[in-house]
Design a protein around this motif. Structure first.
Motif, PDB file in Angstrom:
ATOM      1  N   MET A 154     -20.032 -44.777  15.539  1.00  0.00           N
ATOM      2  CA  MET A 154     -19.482 -44.021  16.613  1.00  0.00           C
ATOM      3  C   MET A 154     -18.143 -44.365  17.398  1.00  0.00           C
ATOM      4  O   MET A 154     -18.120 -45.293  16.566  1.00  0.00           O
ATOM      5  N   GLN A 155     -17.377 -43.284  17.191  1.00  0.00           N
ATOM      6  CA  GLN A 155     -16.152 -43.530  16.730  1.00  0.00           C
ATOM      7  C   GLN A 155     -15.548 -42.689  18.612  1.00  0.00           C
ATOM      8  O   GLN A 155     -16.302 -42.120  19.132  1.00  0.00           O
ATOM      9  N   VAL A 156     -14.952 -43.544  19.438  1.00  0.00           N
ATOM     10  CA  VAL A 156     -15.058 -43.537  20.706  1.00  0.00           C
ATOM     11  C   VAL A 156     -13.030 -43.033  20.669  1.00  0.00           C
ATOM     12  O   VAL A 156     -12.291 -43.976  20.025  1.00  0.00           O
ATOM     13  N   ASN A 157     -12.859 -42.435  21.255  1.00  0.00           N
ATOM     14  CA  ASN A 157     -11.107 -41.582  21.458  1.00  0.00           C
ATOM     15  C   ASN A 157     -10.687 -41.989  23.148  1.00  0.00           C
ATOM     16  O   ASN A 157     -11.277 -42.420  24.080  1.00  0.00           O
ATOM     17  N   LEU A 158      -9.418 -42.008  23.168  1.00  0.00           N
ATOM     18  CA  LEU A 158      -8.621 -42.556  25.026  1.00  0.00           C
ATOM     19  C   LEU A 158      -8.278 -40.733  24.863  1.00  0.00           C
ATOM     20  O   LEU A 158      -7.114 -40.730  24.139  1.00  0.00           O
ATOM     21  N   PHE A 159      -8.115 -40.795  25.746  1.00  0.00           N
ATOM     22  CA  PHE A 159      -7.277 -39.283  26.055  1.00  0.00           C
ATOM     23  C   PHE A 159      -7.157 -39.718  27.391  1.00  0.00           C
ATOM     24  O   PHE A 159      -7.889 -40.095  28.656  1.00  0.00           O
ATOM     25  N   THR A 160      -5.535 -39.493  28.533  1.00  0.00           N
ATOM     26  CA  THR A 160      -4.305 -39.444  29.449  1.00  0.00           C
ATOM     27  C   THR A 160      -4.019 -38.570  29.783  1.00  0.00           C
ATOM     28  O   THR A 160      -3.127 -37.126  28.763  1.00  0.00           O
ATOM     29  N   GLY A 161      -4.517 -37.521  30.736  1.00  0.00           N
ATOM     30  CA  GLY A 161      -3.661 -36.637  31.660  1.00  0.00           C
ATOM     31  C   GLY A 161      -4.659 -36.310  33.334  1.00  0.00           C
ATOM     32  O   GLY A 161      -5.013 -37.179  33.663  1.00  0.00           O
ATOM     33  N   ASN A 162      -3.328 -35.117  33.220  1.00  0.00           N
ATOM     34  CA  ASN A 162      -3.598 -34.509  34.778  1.00  0.00           C
ATOM     35  C   ASN A 162      -5.213 -33.425  34.826  1.00  0.00           C
ATOM     36  O   ASN A 162      -4.784 -32.774  34.009  1.00  0.00           O
ATOM     37  N   LEU A 163      -5.659 -33.317  36.287  1.00  0.00           N
ATOM     38  CA  LEU A 163      -6.556 -32.977  36.164  1.00  0.00           C
ATOM     39  C   LEU A 163      -6.008 -31.175  36.223  1.00  0.00           C
ATOM     40  O   LEU A 163      -4.260 -30.868  37.317  1.00  0.00           O
ATOM     41  N   ALA A 164      -6.491 -30.519  35.286  1.00  0.00           N
ATOM     42  CA  ALA A 164      -5.963 -28.722  35.778  1.00  0.00           C
ATOM     43  C   ALA A 164      -6.849 -28.176  36.544  1.00  0.00           C
ATOM     44  O   ALA A 164      -6.024 -27.281  37.642  1.00  0.00           O
ATOM     45  N   GLY A 165      -7.542 -28.445  37.252  1.00  0.00           N
ATOM     46  CA  GLY A 165      -8.322 -27.979  38.409  1.00  0.00           C
ATOM     47  C   GLY A 165      -9.464 -28.932  39.039  1.00  0.00           C
ATOM     48  O   GLY A 165      -9.430 -29.566  38.820  1.00  0.00           O
ATOM     49  N   PRO A 166     -10.321 -28.241  40.332  1.00  0.00           N
ATOM     50  CA  PRO A 166     -11.175 -29.079  40.705  1.00  0.00           C
ATOM     51  C   PRO A 166     -12.386 -29.172  40.255  1.00  0.00           C
ATOM     52  O   PRO A 166     -12.843 -28.403  39.014  1.00  0.00           O
ATOM     53  N   PRO A 167     -13.016 -30.770  40.053  1.00  0.00           N
ATOM     54  CA  PRO A 167     -14.030 -30.710  39.040  1.00  0.00           C
ATOM     55  C   PRO A 167     -15.199 -30.360  39.584  1.00  0.00           C
ATOM     56  O   PRO A 167     -15.322 -29.917  40.700  1.00  0.00           O
ATOM     57  N   GLU A 168     -15.627 -29.658  38.613  1.00  0.00           N
ATOM     58  CA  GLU A 168     -17.287 -29.100  38.815  1.00  0.00           C
ATOM     59  C   GLU A 168     -18.183 -29.960  38.696  1.00  0.00           C
ATOM     60  O   GLU A 168     -18.465 -30.121  37.413  1.00  0.00           O
ATOM     61  N   LEU A 169     -19.457 -29.712  39.814  1.00  0.00           N
ATOM     62  CA  LEU A 169     -19.956 -30.581  39.246  1.00  0.00           C
ATOM     63  C   LEU A 169     -21.980 -30.269  39.064  1.00  0.00           C
ATOM     64  O   LEU A 169     -21.827 -28.709  40.245  1.00  0.00           O
TER      65      LEU A 169
END
Length: 119
Positions: free
Chosen positions: A1-16
């Motif tokens: 299983m491959q796991v990756n890393l991404f660092t970024g800033n939220l573009a908008g509010p998270p939707e739940l």
């Protein structure tokens, strides 16, 4: 299983959607990727936006604590999301969150902190 890393800033509010272990939170992270220098030797960047899905307690935690502009560090896994629509197969992928770390707060959250400190 491959796991990756991404660092970024939220573009908008998270939707739940959903609650508890059935909770799903969808959000988009944006980062600037270095692509080289232009003719004047100035660095050039392009925006990279990735849509993620988090589940269960991670989904609830992201939705509750994160605001537009907040930095997130996401360990993610690419998963197939194949289904049928009108009798035809549709092939797609999800970027599923395996682990999330909260990074620097964005302007919206910093303003919240300032309001709380003021009174």
């Amino acid at each position: 299983m491959q796991v990756n890393l991404f660092t970024g800033n939220l573009a908008g509010p998270p939707e739940l959607l959903g609650v508890g272990e059935k909770a799903v939170c969808r959000f988009t992270l944006i980062d600037n990727e270095y692509v080289g220098k232009d003719a004047n030797q100035e660095p050039q960047f392009r925006k990279v936006a990735v849509q993620f899905a988090a589940f269960g307690s991670d989904a609830t935690r992201i939705h509750k604590h994160c605001r537009t502009g907040d930095q997130l560090i996401v360990h993610w896994q690419l998963r197939n999301n194949n289904y049928e629509q009108e009798g035809k197969p549709v092939y797609s992928y999800n970027f599923n969150v395996r682990e999330v770390v909260f990074g620097a707060p964005g302007a919206e959250k910093r303003a919240e902190f300032e309001r709380q400190a003021a009174g």
